[in-house]
Scaffold this active site. Structure first.
Site, mmCIF file in Angstrom:
data_model
loop_
_atom_site.group_PDB
_atom_site.id
_atom_site.type_symbol
_atom_site.label_atom_id
_atom_site.label_comp_id
_atom_site.label_asym_id
_atom_site.label_seq_id
_atom_site.Cartn_x
_atom_site.Cartn_y
_atom_site.Cartn_z
ATOM 1 N N ARG A 81 0.827 -1.211 0.000
ATOM 2 C CA ARG A 81 0.000 0.000 0.000
ATOM 3 C C ARG A 81 0.857 1.255 0.000
ATOM 4 O O ARG A 81 0.515 2.236 -0.660
ATOM 5 C CB ARG A 81 -0.938 0.003 1.219
ATOM 6 N N ARG A 133 -10.378 2.330 -2.760
ATOM 7 C CA ARG A 133 -9.156 1.841 -2.118
ATOM 8 C C ARG A 133 -9.064 2.442 -0.724
ATOM 9 O O ARG A 133 -9.251 3.654 -0.544
ATOM 10 C CB ARG A 133 -7.909 2.235 -2.913
ATOM 11 N N HIS A 152 -20.180 8.848 1.830
ATOM 12 C CA HIS A 152 -20.453 7.449 2.153
ATOM 13 C C HIS A 152 -21.966 7.233 2.098
ATOM 14 O O HIS A 152 -22.720 8.046 2.663
ATOM 15 C CB HIS A 152 -19.912 7.119 3.551
ATOM 16 N N LEU A 178 -11.767 3.946 9.024
ATOM 17 C CA LEU A 178 -12.627 3.816 7.845
ATOM 18 C C LEU A 178 -14.008 4.428 8.094
ATOM 19 O O LEU A 178 -14.657 4.136 9.099
ATOM 20 C CB LEU A 178 -12.777 2.333 7.481
ATOM 21 N N ASP A 179 -14.426 5.296 7.158
ATOM 22 C CA ASP A 179 -15.775 5.885 7.218
ATOM 23 C C ASP A 179 -16.052 6.504 8.580
ATOM 24 O O ASP A 179 -17.145 6.381 9.134
ATOM 25 C CB ASP A 179 -16.831 4.816 6.886
ATOM 26 N N GLU A 239 -26.992 12.040 -2.810
ATOM 27 C CA GLU A 239 -25.540 12.318 -2.813
ATOM 28 C C GLU A 239 -25.221 13.476 -3.751
ATOM 29 O O GLU A 239 -24.409 14.356 -3.440
ATOM 30 C CB GLU A 239 -24.758 11.074 -3.248
HETATM 31 C C1 GRF Z 1 -21.946 4.861 -5.284
HETATM 32 O O1 GRF Z 1 -22.343 3.622 -4.724
HETATM 33 C C2 GRF Z 1 -22.050 5.938 -4.233
HETATM 34 O O2 GRF Z 1 -23.051 5.646 -3.294
HETATM 35 C C3 GRF Z 1 -20.704 5.925 -3.577
HETATM 36 O O3 GRF Z 1 -19.795 5.572 -4.600
HETATM 37 C C4 GRF Z 1 -20.468 4.774 -5.594
HETATM 38 C C5 GRF Z 1 -20.111 5.219 -6.978
HETATM 39 O O4 GRF Z 1 -20.657 6.460 -7.242
HETATM 40 N N1 GRF Z 1 -20.385 7.208 -3.033
HETATM 41 P P1 GRF Z 1 -20.212 7.326 -8.560
HETATM 42 O O5 GRF Z 1 -21.376 7.241 -9.529
HETATM 43 O O6 GRF Z 1 -18.958 6.685 -9.140
HETATM 44 O O7 GRF Z 1 -20.002 8.713 -8.049
#
Ligand code: GRF
Length: 195
Positions: free
Chosen positions: A64, A90, A108, A143-144, A173
């Site tokens: 990594r 990643r 997220h 993470l998150d 989103e």
């Molecule tokens: C989606 O599942 C979204 O919920 C998460 O990333 C994934 C890809 O989204 N944030 P995108 O269309 O590549 O932005």
């Protein structure tokens, strides 16, 4: 402010972010980078005249640190002030995250702190949740996790599948992330809660 957007897939969040950075918005897209050369988001970025980079993680195997050195070099060439992770798949180590502390944010697809990790929609359905949503947060080594900058809620509807719920959350989103980035780029870290 110069914004680098990191993605691994189709880039619908990148499109929403890039298309929002116009007029008196304090930020502009400086780079779209992917760990996958075939990511659809790269074509969408190029079509918008945004510089793109690919840093493939596979040649580095499980190293990594080596991947993140290549990642850092590619990013720094474009001198961003802010990094937006947008469907970037990643996990970043403490070594990379610490260099961007306070300047890197992520979206997220759950109402954190619930459902960190993957398969968030199926897990919410399995738990019988009445609502779901998405969270923009500052990226930390955990993470998150990290300070929440915004959330948007959506209803879980009878008969929802993970796919139908995911589509509804993705629309949220695309509203939330641009709204949070505009405030974050102006130095406002107060959390935004969209209906
Ligand atoms: C989606 O599942 C979204 O919920 C998460 O990333 C994934 C890809 O989204 N944030 P995108 O269309 O590549 O932005």
């Amino acid at each position: 402010k110069r914004v680098a957007i990191l993605l691994s897939g189709g880039g619908s969040n990148m499109v929403a972010l890039a298309d929002s950075m116009t007029g008196d918005h304090p930020a502009r897209p400086a780079l779209v980078l992917s760990n996958r050369a075939d990511a659809g988001g790269l074509q969408k970025a190029a079509a918008r005249g945004i510089a793109t980079e690919v840093v493939d993680h596979r040649p580095h195997g499980e190293d990594r640190a080596a991947f993140e050195e290549a990642l850092h070099a590619a990013i720094m060439a474009h001198e961003p002030d802010i990094i937006c992770l947008a469907g970037f798949m990643r996990v970043l180590t403490e070594g990379f995250v610490s260099r961007w502390q306070g300047r890197m944010i992520n979206i997220h697809p759950s109402l954190l702190p619930k459902y960190r990790g993957l398969h968030t929609h199926q897990r919410a359905l399995d738990a019988g949740e009445a609502e779901a949503g998405c969270t923009v947060h500052e990226v930390t080594a955990a993470l998150d996790d990290g300070p929440i900058l915004g959330q948007a809620r959506v209803a879980v509807l009878p008969g929802d599948s993970a796919e139908t719920l995911a589509a509804r959350v993705l629309e949220a989103e695309h509203r939330l992330y641009p709204a949070v980035l505009r405030r974050f780029a102006a130095g406002d870290r107060s959390p935004l809660y969209l209906p």
